[in-house]
Design a protein around this motif. Structure first.
Motif, mmCIF file in Angstrom:
data_model
loop_
_atom_site.group_PDB
_atom_site.id
_atom_site.type_symbol
_atom_site.label_atom_id
_atom_site.label_comp_id
_atom_site.label_asym_id
_atom_site.label_seq_id
_atom_site.Cartn_x
_atom_site.Cartn_y
_atom_site.Cartn_z
ATOM 1 N N HIS A 246 17.658 22.405 -12.080
ATOM 2 C CA HIS A 246 16.950 22.387 -10.794
ATOM 3 C C HIS A 246 15.605 21.670 -10.911
ATOM 4 N N LEU A 247 14.938 21.880 -12.013
ATOM 5 C CA LEU A 247 13.650 21.230 -12.242
ATOM 6 C C LEU A 247 13.813 19.713 -12.269
ATOM 7 N N PHE A 248 14.772 19.234 -13.041
ATOM 8 C CA PHE A 248 14.919 17.791 -13.210
ATOM 9 C C PHE A 248 15.663 17.128 -12.059
ATOM 10 N N HIS A 249 16.248 17.913 -11.183
ATOM 11 C CA HIS A 249 16.879 17.339 -10.000
ATOM 12 C C HIS A 249 15.839 16.626 -9.129
ATOM 13 N N THR A 250 14.626 17.157 -9.112
ATOM 14 C CA THR A 250 13.581 16.576 -8.261
ATOM 15 C C THR A 250 12.591 15.710 -9.034
ATOM 16 N N VAL A 251 12.726 15.635 -10.341
ATOM 17 C CA VAL A 251 11.829 14.810 -11.152
ATOM 18 C C VAL A 251 12.089 13.333 -10.857
ATOM 19 N N THR A 252 11.014 12.571 -10.709
ATOM 20 C CA THR A 252 11.167 11.126 -10.506
ATOM 21 C C THR A 252 10.683 10.336 -11.703
ATOM 22 N N LYS A 253 9.852 10.939 -12.544
ATOM 23 C CA LYS A 253 9.365 10.248 -13.736
ATOM 24 C C LYS A 253 9.023 11.264 -14.813
ATOM 25 N N VAL A 254 9.123 10.810 -16.065
ATOM 26 C CA VAL A 254 8.771 11.656 -17.200
ATOM 27 C C VAL A 254 7.805 10.901 -18.097
ATOM 28 N N SER A 255 6.989 11.652 -18.800
ATOM 29 C CA SER A 255 6.038 11.056 -19.740
ATOM 30 C C SER A 255 6.491 11.374 -21.162
ATOM 31 N N GLN B 28 12.510 6.682 -17.489
ATOM 32 C CA GLN B 28 13.619 7.274 -16.731
ATOM 33 C C GLN B 28 13.941 8.675 -17.246
ATOM 34 N N LYS B 29 14.460 9.515 -16.371
ATOM 35 C CA LYS B 29 14.779 10.890 -16.742
ATOM 36 C C LYS B 29 16.221 11.055 -17.219
ATOM 37 N N ASN B 30 17.094 10.086 -16.974
ATOM 38 C CA ASN B 30 18.521 10.233 -17.223
ATOM 39 C C ASN B 30 18.872 10.542 -18.673
ATOM 40 N N ARG B 31 18.238 9.840 -19.611
ATOM 41 C CA ARG B 31 18.560 10.067 -21.016
ATOM 42 C C ARG B 31 18.102 11.446 -21.455
ATOM 43 N N LEU B 32 16.951 11.885 -20.964
ATOM 44 C CA LEU B 32 16.452 13.215 -21.295
ATOM 45 C C LEU B 32 17.428 14.275 -20.781
ATOM 46 N N GLU B 33 17.910 14.120 -19.555
ATOM 47 C CA GLU B 33 18.859 15.081 -18.987
ATOM 48 C C GLU B 33 20.171 15.101 -19.769
#
Length: 189
Positions: free
Chosen positions: A62-71, A2-7
């Motif tokens: 803006h970049l992470f607004h459209t991110v759906t997955k992270v590695s 998930q991207k939420n914790r990174l954000e």
């Protein structure tokens, strides 16, 4: 992943970086107009750093607004970018307190340039994570303004190293302000 914790972590670190920078602004002991004028290098350094960190945060948002997955690679490159940005308050304070001496502007410009390069790597990793033909990758293709910023920042670093740090700092200001020009102006040229 998930991207939420990174954000959330990233937003918190950006906030801390900006807070640390503002804490470096010292109250003049003798509040006269001259004492405020004498502080111009400190304030100019702060203002440009605030602009750069703010632009970096907005780009990240803006970049992470459209991110759906992270590695895992994305997590660590993001951490590297945050590490570099966490050095900006130190470089800002050093540059302002020393009235733009060559070594301070060189280090400052180098940090800004490295941050842009690492951010470009982050974008490319996210494109690879989402796939070359994904909507995400199509939205973030083309980096002419980013490459131009890297080249111009590098020129500013050289200008500072050869003894013209205030000209180099002025160039860094112009480069940061250029990020208010929409990307399509650069990408269509």
């Amino acid at each position: 992943m998930q991207k939420n914790r990174l954000e959330a972590l990233t937003d918190g670190i950006y906030a801390i970086i900006i807070t640390i920078m503002v804490l470096e602004l010292r109250v003049p002991h003798d509040p006269t107009i001259e004492s405020y004028i004498d502080m111009w290098p400190v304030f100019a350094s702060y203002a440009v750093s605030f602009l750069f960190v703010g632009l970096n945060w907005a780009s990240h948002h803006h970049l992470f607004h459209t991110v759906t997955k992270v590695s895992n690679s994305v997590l660590w490159i993001n951490m590297l970018n945050l590490f570099i940005l966490s050095l900006v308050p130190f470089a800002t304070a050093t540059m302002g307190e020393n009235s733009f001496k060559a070594i301070t502007v060189t280090i400052y410009g180098s940090l800004l340039t490295i941050s842009i390069v690492v951010y470009l790597i982050l974008v490319n990793l996210l494109c690879r994570t989402h796939g070359a033909n994904s909507a995400f990758s199509q939205q973030f293709k083309g980096h002419k303004k980013t490459y131009l910023s890297i080249v111009l920042n590098s020129i500013a670093i050289v200008i500072s190293m050869i003894g013209f740090p205030k000209i180099a700092f002025s160039l860094l200001v112009v480069i940061s302000l250029a990020w208010f020009i929409p990307n399509h102006v650069f990408e269509e040229s």
